[in-house]
Design a protein around this motif. Structure first.
Motif, short mmCIF file in Angstrom:
data_model
loop_
_atom_site.label_atom_id
_atom_site.label_comp_id
_atom_site.label_asym_id
_atom_site.label_seq_id
_atom_site.Cartn_x
_atom_site.Cartn_y
_atom_site.Cartn_z
N PHE A 7 0.85 -1.19 0.00
CA PHE A 7 0.00 0.00 0.00
C PHE A 7 0.88 1.23 0.00
O PHE A 7 2.01 1.22 0.49
N LEU A 16 -5.05 -1.13 -0.43
CA LEU A 16 -4.23 -2.32 -0.65
C LEU A 16 -4.16 -2.65 -2.14
O LEU A 16 -5.16 -2.61 -2.85
N GLU A 44 -2.12 -6.06 11.12
CA GLU A 44 -2.00 -5.58 9.75
C GLU A 44 -3.02 -4.48 9.46
O GLU A 44 -2.73 -3.52 8.73
N ARG A 48 -1.98 -0.65 8.45
CA ARG A 48 -2.52 0.01 7.26
C ARG A 48 -3.19 1.34 7.57
O ARG A 48 -3.17 2.28 6.77
N HIS A 313 -9.55 -7.77 4.71
CA HIS A 313 -9.41 -6.69 5.70
C HIS A 313 -10.77 -6.15 6.13
O HIS A 313 -10.98 -5.86 7.31
#
Length: 329
Positions: A7, A16, A44, A48, A313
């Motif tokens: 990303f 992403l 994660e 992000r 996600h």
């Protein structure tokens, strides 16, 4: 060239990208893995969105867990050969390495030849959850048979791992969840008791379960003001372990229970275990033995394909899952 998740800015799952990049050969002390499956963790998502303990440097790679076939080994690496089936224990910070891709490099200290009875998806789902729970409950708290362990956010992958490890040691896992919708599933997954903290009186329930003695350990990834209630229900010499910060508000620590019961309130990250070779080897041995015997088994909530990484996600952020989210190649 290999397809790797990256990303280029902080943001939602839409930032992403699965991009073709050149993956370098493994350096000294590294192993290169042709990935079959990847585990997704809350870390994660936080990385992000810019809420993790380390900040991304763009273009950023991410991913703590993967399982696959050894493609190459760097100089100085012993015990692994091309073709070995392996998985990875998180022993680095996000940004140093990233395991979400078709071909990745990882530090050899974290590589494990997992038991052959595991599917790729299970191997990729194993190490964050079980090592995190092991470090807190076994290495630090040293829980014993008959002790009561309160496990907050029990439907998470680490929460389910904590239930299994607690049961393996003969202790009593008590799952804490906000509402009762996941009660039946948590009982199915091995919890001895389930307390819906927004619907039940925590003090009354813990007193009932422990005959008024209080719990020995509380294992909590959330934090926030509810910690005060949890500390109240710990028994003499009880241990409170904070391993996450889903609620970043300051902890509320009531003084009288702290002093009156000589409580221990402690922060914990799995890197205490995974960056120190001696406890890391003990953790590997404990977990591999449990996996081989079947007393430990990762619970997988749902699998996604690599091209569906943004959807994986989003599913993580929905908080409806029970167990681990896995992405396959």
């Amino acid at each position: 060239m290999a397809r790797v998740v990256r990303f280029h800015e902080i943001g939602g799952p839409e930032v992403l990208r699965v991009e073709d990049i050149e993956v370098p050969a493994p350096q000294a002390g590294e192993v290169q893995i042709r990935v079959k499956a990847m585990g997704l963790n809350r870390a994660e998502v936080m990385f992000r969105t810019g809420q993790y303990v380390t900040e991304p440097s763009f273009p950023a790679i991410l991913g703590y867990e993967a399982a696959g076939i050894v493609e190459a080994v760097g100089t100085g690496v012993t015990g692994f050969s091309v073709g070995d089936a392996v998985s990875v224990v998180p022993c680095f910070m996000l940004g140093e390495y990233g395991l979400h891709g078709e071909l990745v490099n990882a530090p050899a200290i974290g590589i494990v030849k997992h038991p052959a009875n595991l599917l790729w998806e299970e191997a990729a789902a194993t190490w964050m959850m079980f090592t995190t729970a092991y470090g807190a409950l076994v290495d630090i708290a040293n829980i014993q048979a008959g002790q009561t362990v309160l496990i907050r956010a029990a439907s998470s992958s680490v929460g389910l791992a904590a239930i299994q490890i607690t049961k393996t040691l003969g202790a009593i896992p008590v799952a804490l969840t906000r509402r009762g919708a996941k009660r039946d599933e948590l009982l199915k997954q091995g919890a001895a008791h389930v307390i819906a903290t927004e619907e039940q009186d925590l003090m009354a329930e813990v007193n009932r379960i422990t005959d008024g003695k209080g719990a020995h350990v509380a294992f909590d990834p959330v934090g926030g003001p509810e910690v005060a209630k949890i500390l109240e229900v710990l028994g003499y010499l009880g241990i409170f372990l904070q391993y996450g910060a889903l609620d970043t508000a300051p902890l509320s620590v009531p003084v009288m229970p702290l002093l009156g019961k000589d409580l221990t309130v402690r922060g914990y990250q799995l890197f205490e275990i995974t960056k120190d070779p001696a406890p890391l080897q003990k953790a590997k041995d404990f977990i591999v033995k449990g996996l081989a015997s079947g007393t430990l088994r990762p619970v997988i909530a749902r699998t996604f394909k690599l091209d569906e990484i943004a959807g994986a996600h989003r599913f993580m952020e929905s908080n409806v899952q029970v167990g681990k989210i896995v992405v396959t190649v």
